[in-house]
Design a protein around this motif. Structure first.
Motif, short mmCIF file in Angstrom:
data_model
loop_
_atom_site.label_atom_id
_atom_site.label_comp_id
_atom_site.label_asym_id
_atom_site.label_seq_id
_atom_site.Cartn_x
_atom_site.Cartn_y
_atom_site.Cartn_z
N ALA A 194 -24.94 67.18 82.51
CA ALA A 194 -24.69 68.42 83.26
C ALA A 194 -24.86 69.60 82.30
N VAL A 195 -25.89 70.39 82.53
CA VAL A 195 -26.20 71.49 81.61
C VAL A 195 -25.36 72.71 81.99
N SER A 196 -24.42 73.02 81.09
CA SER A 196 -23.39 74.01 81.42
C SER A 196 -23.58 75.33 80.68
N LYS A 197 -24.75 75.52 80.07
CA LYS A 197 -24.99 76.79 79.35
C LYS A 197 -24.82 77.98 80.28
N ARG A 198 -24.20 79.01 79.76
CA ARG A 198 -23.96 80.25 80.53
C ARG A 198 -23.28 79.99 81.87
N GLU A 224 -25.42 71.87 76.17
CA GLU A 224 -25.33 73.30 75.84
C GLU A 224 -26.51 73.67 74.95
N ASN A 225 -26.92 74.94 75.03
CA ASN A 225 -28.10 75.40 74.30
C ASN A 225 -27.82 76.29 73.10
N TYR A 226 -26.67 76.95 73.10
CA TYR A 226 -26.44 77.98 72.09
C TYR A 226 -25.24 77.59 71.24
N MET A 264 -26.22 68.79 72.29
CA MET A 264 -26.92 70.01 71.90
C MET A 264 -28.36 69.88 72.37
N ILE A 265 -28.75 70.72 73.31
CA ILE A 265 -30.11 70.60 73.87
C ILE A 265 -30.95 71.85 73.63
N GLY A 266 -30.39 72.81 72.89
CA GLY A 266 -31.14 74.02 72.57
C GLY A 266 -31.59 73.99 71.12
N LEU A 298 -36.42 60.28 72.12
CA LEU A 298 -37.29 61.45 72.13
C LEU A 298 -36.91 62.37 73.28
N MET A 299 -37.17 63.66 73.09
CA MET A 299 -36.84 64.66 74.10
C MET A 299 -38.01 65.62 74.23
N THR A 300 -38.21 66.15 75.44
CA THR A 300 -39.21 67.21 75.58
C THR A 300 -38.82 68.19 76.67
N VAL A 301 -39.33 69.41 76.53
CA VAL A 301 -39.21 70.45 77.57
C VAL A 301 -40.63 70.89 77.91
N PRO A 302 -41.13 70.49 79.07
CA PRO A 302 -42.50 70.88 79.42
C PRO A 302 -42.58 72.36 79.79
N GLY A 350 -36.63 65.98 82.07
CA GLY A 350 -36.35 66.28 83.47
C GLY A 350 -35.20 67.26 83.61
N MET A 351 -35.35 68.19 84.56
CA MET A 351 -34.33 69.20 84.85
C MET A 351 -34.17 69.29 86.38
N SER A 352 -33.46 70.32 86.83
CA SER A 352 -33.20 70.45 88.27
C SER A 352 -34.47 70.31 89.11
N ASN A 353 -35.53 70.93 88.62
CA ASN A 353 -36.75 71.04 89.42
C ASN A 353 -37.61 69.77 89.44
N VAL A 362 -31.31 62.78 82.05
CA VAL A 362 -31.88 63.90 82.80
C VAL A 362 -30.91 65.06 82.70
N ARG A 363 -31.43 66.22 82.32
CA ARG A 363 -30.59 67.39 82.02
C ARG A 363 -30.63 68.36 83.19
N ILE A 364 -29.55 68.39 83.96
CA ILE A 364 -29.54 69.19 85.20
C ILE A 364 -28.46 70.25 85.14
N GLY A 365 -28.87 71.51 85.34
CA GLY A 365 -27.93 72.63 85.28
C GLY A 365 -27.71 73.28 86.63
N THR A 366 -28.66 74.12 87.04
CA THR A 366 -28.45 74.96 88.23
C THR A 366 -28.19 74.15 89.51
N ALA A 367 -28.77 72.97 89.64
CA ALA A 367 -28.54 72.19 90.86
C ALA A 367 -27.08 71.74 90.96
N GLU A 391 -26.59 79.36 89.88
CA GLU A 391 -27.30 80.25 88.95
C GLU A 391 -26.44 80.56 87.74
N ARG A 392 -27.08 80.72 86.58
CA ARG A 392 -26.36 81.05 85.36
C ARG A 392 -26.09 82.55 85.26
N THR A 393 -25.05 82.89 84.50
CA THR A 393 -24.82 84.31 84.23
C THR A 393 -25.91 84.80 83.27
#
Ligand SMILES: *Cc1c(COP(=O)(O)O)cnc(C)c1O
Length: 240
Positions: A38-42, A61-63, A84-86, A173-177, A212-215, A228-233, A237-239
């Motif tokens: 669960a991606v909880s950044k912001r 978290e990213n930051y 840590m995903i950022g 391994l990890m990737t952000v397309p 993989g993310m929400s989309n 799978v890293r899912i935040g907004t779903a 929306e993030r602040t």
């Protein structure tokens, strides 16, 4: 739809778990082999607590500053695991290493040795002789100049360096397309990461594929994602 925020988050989490399980079954995979971060950044800590109360334990978290603040504030939540995903600068490794379960964004030899020595230091100082940190190598499979992650050519050297550190666990391994509205647009990049894993020792050496993310979660699972890293779903929306 439930009206209170905690009930909404519990509802969204349940939806995402069903979504991942269905995607796994559709590819002939065991649903237990696909896990949700669960991606909880912001997002506010009240939302993290709500997700925790609904059974979620893994949070991304990213930051660095935000991660440290939240991990300290929520240290009473038994069994919570931070990822840590950022992007992580090696001079910030010392803040992150003692707090997280895994760093998904390792892309330099300098960061490998910095993380390893921080964990080793903690072992010596605090007597936790078997403390180990899981790390994943972030790969820039799209070779976009703007994206973080190492090149495919740098992967073998990084994997060997991690293997050589007793305080680190080589996890995968990890990737952000590149960002794209089309959930299928990431498929070639996810496939590249999976193929790279197969050439680099396969699932025995690299059990996790963080992608993989929400989309595009379904696409990622079809290509072999285990995290799978899912935040907004989940959280909305993030602040800004
Ligand atoms: C923000 C972020 C996510 C989550 O994205 P959503 O679209 O909100 O699901 C996943 N992975 C990384 C690396 C991110 O930065």
């Amino acid at each position: 739809m439930a009206s209170s925020e905690p009930a909404q988050i519990a509802h969204h989490l349940a939806e995402q778990r069903v979504r991942l399980a269905e995607a796994a079954r559709a590819s002939g995979r065991d649903p237990a082999s696909v896990r949700l971060i669960a991606v909880s950044k912001r997002q506010d800590v009240s939302k993290i607590t709500a997700a925790y109360d609904a059974g979620q334990r893994d949070f991304g978290e990213n930051y660095v500053q935000e991660l440290v603040k939240k991990a300290v504030e929520l240290a009473h939540l038994d069994g919570i695991r931070w990822h840590m995903i950022g992007h992580l600068q090696s001079n910030k490794a010392k803040y992150v290493a003692p707090l997280v379960h895994a760093v998904h964004t390792v892309s330099s030899l300098k960061l490998v040795s910095e993380l390893a020595s921080r964990v080793a230091q903690r072992r010596a100082q605090q007597g936790c002789a078997d403390a180990r940190l899981s790390v994943l190598v972030e790969v820039n499979v799209s070779a976009e100049a703007s994206k973080s992650g190492c090149s495919e050519a740098e992967v073998p050297e990084l994997l060997d360096a991690i293997d050589a550190e007793p305080s680190l666990v080589l996890s995968g391994l990890m990737t952000v397309p590149p960002q794209n509205e089309d959930p299928n647009a990431a498929r070639p990049f996810f496939e590249r990461l999976a193929a790279l894993r197969d050439r680099s020792g396969g699932p025995v050496r690299l059990p996790e594929l963080s992608m993989g993310m929400s989309n595009d979660a379904e696409t990622a699972v079809a290509c072999g994602a285990t995290w799978v890293r899912i935040g907004t779903a989940i959280f909305g929306e993030r602040t800004p």
